[in-house]
Design a protein around this motif. Structure first.
Motif: not given
Length: 429
Positions: A247-270
């Protein structure tokens, strides 16, 4: 639940058998307290074992200030816990349990044998020998009108009081191991504020085409450089590894920045994440390499020879570009150095490595007691903090368990109890 006359625990009831609950039990028992530990599953430490399946990353060796910064918005609060029980204290604790540790090439700290099971088995055995009473298959349901804790057990309903209670029920990730977030309504009803539980250290959905997903799901992308903008619009980058999923992408480098990505999606929709598929090669050199005549070679072969782009990387390039690649070498080089991925949503919290959100620290005192429920302390992942993988999660769980246990001792030393009438010989069996 049928009406049950409450029994009593003569000392402290700990609910939850993960690292936070177990270290709290160790400290409280060492201080002479009677300790009863309740666990919903048939055994304790299940998520701890899973975390160590590929090698138990116990903590990290980086300096304290850098270590604390990993906790983002909760750095100041977690720093207080870590001043009481930091990474070195955790290594010393492991050594005290007969487990030596070493620092890996990435700075992460592991047991010498890399395994979680021997450490956990020895730990639980020592706790039992010290007198900690374990009650498995006891699912905590909250409090009754009389203030007694309510449990669902294989033998029916159970209701009991304790002098103090320490909750270490985990977050909502990996619910099959016991951390399912079912405790949220009970705490909210008790007046304890809970921030919504969200996935942390998680993957993200991109909604690939069926062709790309079928062909490349499970393929690693390494090394790549991730590029993204934080919530204030400032650019950042990180080199590491990640994996294409169905469905998408995951892995150690993604996990390291996941909090910011998640918060941006919550604010902007993507949000957009850019990948540099050719790290270490500047746009100018890549443009020159791609500009060489390809003769009778196919575009794919030319990309492979000129830029090392093949397999999943070539598939990703075509997936994002709509299969029509730029003819201009510089435009193609620019795309390879900054390939945009639209992240649409984080994966569900049940799939995440850990959980963000939980009991708001503002609703607790410095000893992690809830003033709305005197005598109730909270520790571990059910608190509102998060951190990337790398040993930071386990360290903070241990540290919060230490702080909460010491809070219990201080509170009881002041002569306070969570309930009034407690029979001196009453014990739940």
């Amino acid at each position: 639940m049928s009406e049950v006359h409450p029994s009593a625990v003569p000392g402290v009831a700990i609910v939850g058998g993960g690292p936070a609950g177990l270290i709290a039990a160790e400290i409280l028992r060492a201080a002479g307290m009677d300790v009863d530990l309740f666990e919903a599953k048939g055994s304790v430490g299940r998520k701890f074992l899973i975390a160590g399946k590929g090698g138990l990353n116990l903590t990290h060796s980086e300096p304290f200030d850098a270590f604390v910064a990993r906790y983002g918005a909760r750095s100041a609060a977690v720093a207080g816990w870590l001043r009481r029980f930091d990474a070195q204290a955790l290594r010393d604790w492991a050594r005290g349990h007969g487990v030596e540790t070493f620092v890996g090439s990435s700075g992460r700290v592991f047991p010498a044998d890399l395994k979680a099971a021997p450490l956990l088995r020895g730990w639980v055995r020592r706790l039992r020998e010290a007198g900690v009473r374990f009650h498995v298959q006891h699912r905590w349901l909250g409090w009754g009108d009389d203030g007694a804790m309510r449990f669902d057990t294989p033998h029916g309903a159970r209701s009991l009081h304790a002098r103090a209670t320490l909750l270490a029920l985990g977050g909502a990730s990996w619910p099959q191991l016991g951390s399912d977030g079912a405790w949220v309504p009970a705490l909210q009803q008790a007046g304890i504020e809970v921030a919504p539980l969200q996935p942390a250290n998680c993957g993200f959905d991109i909604d690939w085409s069926a062709h790309f997903a079928e062909r490349h799901a499970g393929a690693p992308l390494k090394p790549v450089v991730l590029q993204w903008n934080d919530m204030q619009g400032s650019p950042h980058q990180l080199q590491g590894e990640c994996v294409v999923t169905a469905t998408g992408i995951e892995g150690s480098a993604i996990y390291a920045i996941a909090a910011g990505l998640r918060d941006a999606i919550e604010r902007d929709g993507e949000t957009t994440l850019w990948l540099d598929l050719v790290p270490g090669r500047a746009v100018e050199r890549l443009t020159s390499d791609l500009g060489r005549p390809r003769g009778k070679r196919s575009v794919g072969e030319h990309l492979r020879r000129s830029a090392g782009i093949a397999g999943v990387q070539a598939g990703l390039l075509r997936e994002v570009s709509g299969r029509e690649l730029p003819d201009d070498p510089r435009a193609l080089a620019t795309l390879l150095k900054r390939l945009p991925l639209r992240l649409l949503r984080p994966r569900p919290v049940a799939e995440a490595i850990s959980t963000a959100g939980g009991v708001r620290l503002e609703t607790l005192d410095d000893a992690l007691m809830a003033p709305a429920r005197p005598g109730v302390f909270v520790a571990g992942e059910m608190l509102d903090w998060e951190a990337p993988t790398g040993g930071y999660l386990l360290t903070a769980c241990f540290a919060s368990g230490v702080v909460a246990a010491e809070g219990v001792l201080a509170w009881l030393a002041r002569g306070e109890t969570a309930t009034a009438a407690i029979g001196p010989d009453a014990v739940v069996r």
